[in-house]
Design a protein around this motif. Structure first.
Motif, PDB file in Angstrom:
ATOM      1  N   UNK A  83       0.822  -1.206   0.000  1.00 58.95           N
ATOM      2  CA  UNK A  83       0.000   0.000   0.000  1.00 58.95           C
ATOM      3  C   UNK A  83       0.859   1.259   0.000  1.00 58.95           C
ATOM      4  N   UNK A  84       1.903   1.260   0.837  1.00 58.18           N
ATOM      5  CA  UNK A  84       2.787   2.419   0.917  1.00 58.18           C
ATOM      6  C   UNK A  84       3.549   2.618  -0.391  1.00 58.18           C
ATOM      7  N   UNK A  85       4.047   1.530  -0.959  1.00 61.71           N
ATOM      8  CA  UNK A  85       4.823   1.618  -2.205  1.00 61.71           C
ATOM      9  C   UNK A  85       3.965   2.125  -3.353  1.00 61.71           C
ATOM     10  N   UNK A  86       2.729   1.661  -3.423  1.00 58.02           N
ATOM     11  CA  UNK A  86       1.826   2.133  -4.471  1.00 58.02           C
ATOM     12  C   UNK A  86       1.592   3.633  -4.345  1.00 58.02           C
ATOM     13  N   UNK A  87       1.446   4.099  -3.114  1.00 58.49           N
ATOM     14  CA  UNK A  87       1.217   5.522  -2.893  1.00 58.49           C
ATOM     15  C   UNK A  87       2.442   6.348  -3.270  1.00 58.49           C
ATOM     16  N   UNK A  88       3.637   5.830  -2.989  1.00 55.49           N
ATOM     17  CA  UNK A  88       4.866   6.587  -3.226  1.00 55.49           C
ATOM     18  C   UNK A  88       5.165   6.799  -4.707  1.00 55.49           C
ATOM     19  N   UNK A 123      11.957  -3.489   8.050  1.00 54.60           N
ATOM     20  CA  UNK A 123      12.001  -3.333   6.597  1.00 54.60           C
ATOM     21  C   UNK A 123      12.905  -4.331   5.892  1.00 54.60           C
ATOM     22  N   UNK A 124      13.804  -4.965   6.608  1.00 51.04           N
ATOM     23  CA  UNK A 124      14.800  -5.821   5.974  1.00 51.04           C
ATOM     24  C   UNK A 124      14.149  -6.898   5.109  1.00 51.04           C
ATOM     25  N   UNK A 125      14.727  -7.088   3.911  1.00 52.79           N
ATOM     26  CA  UNK A 125      14.234  -8.140   3.013  1.00 52.79           C
ATOM     27  C   UNK A 125      13.208  -7.637   2.016  1.00 52.79           C
ATOM     28  N   UNK A 126      12.119  -8.382   1.875  1.00 52.48           N
ATOM     29  CA  UNK A 126      11.102  -8.090   0.860  1.00 52.48           C
ATOM     30  C   UNK A 126      10.471  -6.714   1.005  1.00 52.48           C
ATOM     31  N   UNK A 127      10.125  -6.241   2.233  1.00 53.76           N
ATOM     32  CA  UNK A 127       9.546  -4.892   2.334  1.00 53.76           C
ATOM     33  C   UNK A 127      10.451  -3.804   1.755  1.00 53.76           C
ATOM     34  N   UNK A 128      11.772  -3.902   2.011  1.00 60.72           N
ATOM     35  CA  UNK A 128      12.700  -2.909   1.470  1.00 60.72           C
ATOM     36  C   UNK A 128      12.757  -2.999  -0.054  1.00 60.72           C
ATOM     37  N   UNK A 129      12.754  -4.225  -0.572  1.00 64.88           N
ATOM     38  CA  UNK A 129      12.758  -4.422  -2.024  1.00 64.88           C
ATOM     39  C   UNK A 129      11.540  -3.755  -2.660  1.00 64.88           C
ATOM     40  N   UNK A 130      10.363  -3.947  -2.044  1.00 68.56           N
ATOM     41  CA  UNK A 130       9.128  -3.353  -2.554  1.00 68.56           C
ATOM     42  C   UNK A 130       9.184  -1.830  -2.482  1.00 68.56           C
ATOM     43  N   UNK A 131       9.685  -1.320  -1.373  1.00 69.75           N
ATOM     44  CA  UNK A 131       9.770   0.130  -1.168  1.00 69.75           C
ATOM     45  C   UNK A 131      10.724   0.774  -2.170  1.00 69.75           C
ATOM     46  N   UNK A 133       9.443   1.308  -5.724  1.00 65.67           N
ATOM     47  CA  UNK A 133       8.573   2.474  -5.917  1.00 65.67           C
ATOM     48  C   UNK A 133       9.367   3.774  -5.842  1.00 65.67           C
ATOM     49  N   UNK A 134      10.321   3.852  -4.916  1.00 67.17           N
ATOM     50  CA  UNK A 134      11.069   5.089  -4.718  1.00 67.17           C
ATOM     51  C   UNK A 134      11.937   5.445  -5.920  1.00 67.17           C
ATOM     52  N   UNK A 135      12.369   4.456  -6.661  1.00 63.80           N
ATOM     53  CA  UNK A 135      13.178   4.739  -7.849  1.00 63.80           C
ATOM     54  C   UNK A 135      12.380   5.516  -8.898  1.00 63.80           C
ATOM     55  N   UNK A 136      11.039   5.413  -8.837  1.00 61.11           N
ATOM     56  CA  UNK A 136      10.179   6.135  -9.778  1.00 61.11           C
ATOM     57  C   UNK A 136       9.606   7.410  -9.162  1.00 61.11           C
TER      58      UNK A 136
END
Length: 511
Positions: A186-191, A206-214, A217-220
């Protein structure tokens, strides 16, 4: 004729069928929310503070809850309901669904700069309802929802919608709650489209999959400028690779706080590699307490001379030792962007302080240096004091205010170190500092067996430390006053802290 009539009948039937499938809601339903909100805002402009408090109490009675005393106290302090109020702090207040619903009478009438719901024990329905209100009424520019692990799927969905749609929210704090899959998504989609410029996600697993997901999104994302990821157990392998990837592709990021993780030397290599590819970008990098050693300084040594935008570097609470400072010596002399360097609690002794003094003598840019919680005694303090006779940029040198006991020896170790540095230094100015410190120390009673004041030799060394700390403080104050009349950029008001917390630092005193 019969065939033609059948064809017309079929066409008419098809036409009627299509017409039955198409319908439009009445116009008033399509715009009702917008008209309602405009009417509410116009009505709110004419309300007095007494009206708002009365409406809130009536809403509480309607929802069978007691008015929140903390909310009432803050309402009474508001002086103008037209402009945004400074703060609406409901941290630590238990807000169930009915309590959240009753707050609408306040939110429809007053907007705030900062709303804190930290530790409010929000559950799904209450969180969803309240966050929807924040969006509808544009209630806050800075929102803190930290320590609300019970928000659930609906709460995070509403938060995501708020982040995507709000035109005024620029900072979000969502710390101290686990970033489970649906929350990260949800957070990544919003970002992807959010206007946020500051995001705090400390202690969110955040370590692992949550950081990967975040990071994906942040790269865009093109808006975010400050990202705080302290205390997330980020490791020196996959996590650091993701962080390096982020730095390579997100040039708008200005501040990255990775304090209190386990980035280690291998992770620092990934980060430095990413920094080397940046032409414009990061200004503040906080790496305190990350299990980094003197070996990792070789990676920083390679990249520091080429960095043009990095202004604050915090390496505090890492076991760098004197060897690490010596490794960074040449690169810090060359770098011309760094304004603040944090080296608190890094295992530095007088030898490391002498190296830092040589750096200060060569670098006319550094404005702040933090060496608290290190074993910097009289010899190191003297080196720093003499360096400030050459350096005019340093306006703050953070030192321990509790003076350390120091054993008296016939020939101090500091003198030997300073003389060795003077002989081995390739830099004229740095060599001059080392030579002058060595000569001054040789001439003092603290370095040889001459006559001493009528007190113990150890007390004399403590008094020497006190005198040097006071002298350093005075010179930094003089530099600060002189900087006000020049083009020298003033130090950031809330720089990264290396000793106790990430920000801000306590004010330095002379004693």
């Amino acid at each position: 004729m019969t065939g033609h009539s059948e064809e017309e009948a079929t066409s008419q039937s098809l036409k009627e069928s299509i017409e039955k499938r198409v319908s439009f809601p009445p116009d008033e339903q399509m715009v009702s929310d917008f008209v309602e909100r405009r009417a509410e805002l116009q009505e709110a402009d004419s309300l007095t503070l007494t009206d708002i408090i009365l409406a809130y109490k009536q809403s509480c009675e309607k929802h069978h809850v007691k008015p929140n005393p903390k909310a009432l106290d803050q309402l009474k302090q508001i002086t103008c309901v037209i402009d945004r109020a400074r703060c609406f702090d409901l941290s630590g207040e238990r807000l169930d669904y009915c309590s959240c619903e009753s707050l609408e009478e306040i939110l429809k009438s007053v907007q705030f700069d900062f709303i804190s719901l930290k530790g409010a024990e929000l559950e799904q329905n209450g969180a969803s309802s309240l966050l929807d209100m924040f969006l509808y009424y544009e209630s806050a520019t800075h929102l803190d929802v930290s320590s609300n692990s019970g928000m659930g799927f609906s709460g995070w969905l509403s938060l995501s919608h708020l982040l995507r749609q709000s035109g005024c929210l620029w900072r979000l704090d969502a710390c101290n709650m686990p970033m489970v899959d649906y929350a990260a998504q949800a957070l990544s989609k919003a970002l992807l489209t959010s206007r946020l410029t500051v995001l705090h996600l400390e202690n969110t697993c955040l370590s692992g999959k949550p950081l990967f997901t975040l990071v994906g999104a942040l790269k865009k994302n093109v808006a975010l400028q400050e990202l705080y990821l302290s205390e997330n157990n980020l490791n020196g392998y996959q996590d650091s690779m993701q962080l390096g990837d982020l730095l390579k592709y997100k040039s708008t990021l200005k501040t990255l706080d990775l304090s209190n993780n386990t980035v280690s030397d291998s992770g620092l290599e990934e980060i430095c590699d990413a920094l080397s590819s940046q032409k414009t970008g990061l200004r503040t990098l906080i790496l305190s307490n990350n299990h980094i050693t003197h070996l990792g300084m070789s990676h920083l040594q390679d990249v520091l001379p080429h960095l043009k935008t990095l202004e604050t570097l915090n390496l505090g609470k890492n076991n760098l030792e004197n060897r690490g400072i010596h490794t960074l010596k040449e690169s810090l002399m060359i770098n011309r962007s760094l304004l603040q360097l944090g080296l608190a609690s890094t295992g530095i002794t007088c030898e490391g302080a002498v190296t830092l003094a040589e750096i200060l003598a060569e670098n006319p840019q550094i404005q702040r240096l933090d060496v608290r919680q290190n074993q910097v005694l009289a010899g190191g303090l003297m080196a720093l004091s003499l360096a400030l006779k050459i350096n005019r940029s340093l306006i703050r040198l953070d030192l321990d205010q509790h003076l350390k006991e120091e054993k008296y020896v016939v020939r101090s170790t500091a003198v030997s170190l300073l003389q060795a540095a003077a002989l081995n230094s390739d830099s004229g100015t740095g060599s001059e500092v080392s030579s002058r410190v060595a000569a001054a120390t040789e001439g003092d009673g603290c370095a040889r067996g001459g006559a001493l004041p009528p007190r113990s030799k150890e007390d004399f060394l403590v008094e020497t430390q006190k005198m040097l700390v006071s002298r350093i403080s005075d010179v930094c104050a003089e530099n600060a006053m002189a900087a006000k009349g020049t083009a020298l950029r003033p130090s950031s008001p809330d720089p990264a802290d290396c000793a106790e917390t990430t920000y801000p630092l306590p004010t330095q005193t002379a004693d």
